[in-house]
Motif scaffolding. Structure first.
Motif, short mmCIF file in Angstrom:
data_model
loop_
_atom_site.label_atom_id
_atom_site.label_comp_id
_atom_site.label_asym_id
_atom_site.label_seq_id
_atom_site.Cartn_x
_atom_site.Cartn_y
_atom_site.Cartn_z
N ILE A 354 0.84 -1.21 0.00
CA ILE A 354 0.00 0.00 0.00
C ILE A 354 0.87 1.25 0.00
CG2 ILE A 354 -1.68 1.32 1.36
CD1 ILE A 354 -2.81 -1.37 2.32
N LEU A 355 1.91 1.23 0.84
CA LEU A 355 2.82 2.38 0.88
C LEU A 355 3.50 2.60 -0.46
CD1 LEU A 355 4.34 4.57 2.46
CD2 LEU A 355 5.99 2.81 3.15
N GLY A 358 1.16 4.14 -3.04
CA GLY A 358 1.02 5.59 -2.87
C GLY A 358 2.25 6.33 -3.36
N ARG A 361 2.24 6.44 -7.17
CA ARG A 361 1.39 7.47 -7.74
C ARG A 361 2.06 8.84 -7.66
NH1 ARG A 361 -2.72 6.63 -10.96
NH2 ARG A 361 -3.74 8.50 -10.12
N LEU A 362 2.66 9.12 -6.50
CA LEU A 362 3.35 10.40 -6.33
C LEU A 362 4.55 10.51 -7.26
CD1 LEU A 362 3.70 13.04 -4.75
CD2 LEU A 362 5.05 11.75 -3.07
#
Length: 742
Positions: A354-355, A358, A361-362
């Motif tokens: 999950i980390l 994210g 995406r960034l």
């Protein structure tokens, strides 16, 4: 990249749940012990390092069992190192007595320290001799450099010139300034590519006369060095202190890095290998293939090996290629339970995924912004603003060209693999590529070094030219660190290679020579007269004349070309061209005219007539220009002594004299006395028509003689009825011939 991280986390999760008890690769089971020491470099009991340099087999030290033959023996010596205050071991290739900087068994290269030579004016120095060894100087990784003023740097072998370049100085350097020799362009230093299969050479310098206040200097430097972008450094000592970007650095050095290529010779004395190494265990862990690295005479002079996909290590020793971690398949042992460890592994892995998602995406958003800025930076750096300025003035026809992406061209050229190199020159390197639609192209990677003038110049000129005998520009790529141009692929090399490396299977006939000369003349006539603005090529030579699949000529390499206004009669520029083809009048006055191209074409025409190179070496007389030698032979009435023997066999002397007289007119020292390219083209076309008439007449006579008895009546009738025409044809030919000779 993020997907790779996710994949690794999943593997670690499974590893935490079930410790690895066994692994299987294809049809063989391996244990953890087999993963240890995967990078075995040398046989057991042999040293694999000298100082900071790894010594992989077939190279080795001390014991003969540690190296393939005495040609691969490494001697580990101690050199004084005053900066560190202690003795430091340094490897030397004992067979040729050169210091080794690195050994690469994957690409078959060895980095060495190559000496810098100071021959002085008119003297010849013997270079490193590699004959009889399995080593040659790499043509792809090295270049030949000459540093000095008003000097021609020459590399020879048995009094034959292998390669040469010329450096010219027009003004003295101010105190405190230094000469940048990282990329030589003929000012203060020059650089050229090496010939293939170079194993022995001599080097010398000759002074040249230049209209300058600076006299020729005998304190020059000649060297073979590795290109900075291609040289492989093994340790930090050479990263900064050993490269020589300026003359000041060069004066402090006795040698510079160079690269040798090597192979295992097929017949090596005392070779510990069989004649050709094979995978005797049948595991397919490595591949071997025949090579011809050191000899152009035989297609198979040696061989080299590499580990197969999924393996890594040294393919030259028994079981030297081990399975790589990326290539294994993991088998889970279901008899063991690790529930607690499994829960920890699952939750930690999910949280990490999950980390990472994210962050991915960034990172995607940030990368888009960085990529956009990088493209803008490279666009400006590679002359994009200058190109836009010329686009606004209508100089460039963008409808004919395409903007390629780096990803597209990287895939086409196999990421600019050295095996795809078609040729190298002062402007850059040309690679062969295949686009997604299957079209074969040639991609030129420019050496700009902050100077994008030649790149933009070639793009602007070629975008306007549409001629069957000029190489076609397909597009460019500006949004990369190095600008790229994409051309149509010309499969049969250049005229120089074909003319001076002829074979009996496809010889260069008189008709081919005449046709190629006419096609090149027509292309130059188009550039001078028929283009929207007159274009002076400025570097007409046989290496810049390419041959397509039907051996039709294509004029290429417009980096040095110049466009002039229709009203202008000449253009004053810094002298640029190739030794042997350069117009003497342009060399002394710096005034470039259309007659400068006429002179260079005259040299090409003499090459086609004689089959000789534009510059040759005479034992005690130094360099000799083909143009001056040709004019001397014409004056002394011994021109036929230098005409190619095949030409003498194929065509009558009267026809040769016509072309020779045309070449002599092109080589007049006074440019005003030379014909224009239009006149040259018309004369060559007239000569071609005469040749065709003569050939047709000979074929007619052969057909008449071959007639059988049943057709004698009709043959006699045909001869009678056309006798007057034949006589007229011969008369017209004889009438036209003296006119062309004049």
């Amino acid at each position: 990249m993020v997907l790779k991280f996710v994949y690794i986390i999943i593997i670690l999760m499974i590893w935490c749940m079930y410790p690895l008890t066994s692994a299987q690769y294809e049809n063989g089971t391996i244990t953890s012990a087999q993963y240890e020491n995967k990078t075995i470099a040398s046989p057991p009991g042999c040293d694999s390092k000298c100082g900071n340099v790894s010594i992989p087999f077939p190279f080795g030290m001390h014991d003969p069992k540690c190296y393939a033959s005495n040609q691969f023996e490494i001697e580990c010596r101690h050199n004084n190192n005053t900066s560190q205050g202690h003795q430091k071991p340094v490897p030397h290739l004992k067979y040729i007595n050169l210091e080794v900087m690195y050994i690469d068994i994957q690409y078959g290269t060895v980095g060495i320290k190559n000496p810098i030579f100071h021959p002085g004016c008119g003297k010849t120095v013997t270079g490193i001799n590699l004959e009889g060894s399995p080593f040659v100087y790499s043509q792809n990784y090295n270049s030949f450099v000459g540093v000095g003023c008003q000097n021609a740097a020459i590399m020879l072998s048995n009094d034959t010139i292998l390669t040469a370049c010329m450096s010219v100085c027009y003004e003295h350097l101010e105190k405190g300034n230094d000469i940048d020799i990282s990329s030589c362009r003929g000012s203060y230093c020059c650089e050229t590519s090496l010939p293939p299969y170079l194993s022995a050479y001599n080097i010398s310098t000759e002074t040249v006369e230049v209209k300058s206040n600076i006299k020729a200097e005998c304190s020059n430097y000649l060297l073979i060095r590795a290109e900075y972008s291609n040289f492989k450094y093994e340790y930090d000592e050479y990263n900064s202190s050993y490269w020589v970007p300026t003359l000041g650095d060069l004066k402090k050095q006795k040698d510079v890095p160079a690269v040798l290529e090597w192979e295992i010779p097929i017949h090596t004395p005392n070779n510990s290998f069989p004649e050709f190494r094979t995978d005797a265990y049948g595991h397919g862990s490595y591949n071997c293939s025949y090579t011809n690295v050191t000899s152009s005479l035989y297609p198979q002079s040696g061989w080299r090996c590499s580990c197969s996909d999924g393996f890594e290590g040294n393919p030259y020793i028994q079981e030297g290629c081990k399975l790589s971690l990326d290539g294994r398949k993991i088998i889970i042992d279901p008899t063991k339970s690790y529930g607690k460890v499994a829960m920890i592994g699952v939750f930690s892995s999910i949280g990490t995924i999950i980390l990472l998602f994210g962050l991915w995406r960034l990172r995607k958003v940030v990368r888009k912004k960085i990529a956009k800025k990088r493209k803008e930076k490279f666009f400006k750096q590679n002359g994009g603003l200058l190109l836009e300025q010329r686009l606004s003035t209508g100089e460039v026809n963008v409808d004919k060209t395409k903007l390629f992406s780096l990803k597209e061209l990287g895939k086409a050229t196999d990421h600019f693999n050295i095996n795809r190199i078609l040729g190298k020159g002062g402007q850059g390197t040309v690679y062969k590529g295949m686009l997604v639609d299957g079209k074969i192209v040639a991609v030129k990677k420019f050496k700009v070094n902050g100077n994008v003038e030649e790149f933009i110049n070639e793009f602007v000129i070629l975008s306007q030219i549409n001629h069957r005998n000029v190489v076609k520009l397909l597009g460019c790529c500006l949004e990369t660190e190095i600008p790229l141009l994409v051309y149509e692929f010309i499969p049969n090399g250049n005229l120089y290679e074909y003319l001076h490396g002829q074979n009996d299977e496809l010889p260069m006939t008189w008709d081919m020579r005449l046709r190629i000369a006419t096609e090149v003349a027509g292309a130059l006539f188009y550039l001078h007269s028929a283009a929207s603005q007159p274009i002076y090529h400025r570097d007409v030579k046989s290496t810049n004349i390419l041959l397509d699949e039907k051996y039709k000529a294509k004029v290429a390499d417009f980096g040095a070309s110049r466009m002039v206004s229709i009203e202008a009669t000449h253009l004053t520029t810094a002298v640029q061209g190739t030794f042997g083809y350069l117009d003497p009048e342009y060399f002394h006055t710096s005034q470039l005219t259309e007659k400068s191209d006429v002179y260079s074409f005259g040299v090409v025409l003499v090459e086609l007539l004689t089959g000789q190179k534009p510059i040759s070496s005479v034992n005690e007389q130094g360099l000799q220009s083909l143009a001056s030698y040709f004019l001397l032979c014409m004056e002394e009435n011994r021109f036929f002594d230098i005409v190619d023997a095949r030409v003498m066999q194929e065509v009558e002397k009267e026809h040769i004299i016509v072309v020779a007289n045309l070449a002599r007119r092109c080589l007049q020292l006074n440019g005003r006395k030379r014909p224009t390219m239009k006149e040259v083209t018309l004369e060559l076309e007239s000569i071609q028509k005469l040749e065709n008439q003569c050939n047709a007449q000979e074929q007619q006579e052969e057909l008449e003689l071959a007639g059988n008895e049943d057709s004698q009546f009709w043959a006699a009738y045909s001869t009678t009825s056309t006798a007057g025409q034949t006589s007229d044809s011969k008369t017209s030919t004889l009438e036209i011939m003296p006119i062309l000779i004049k």
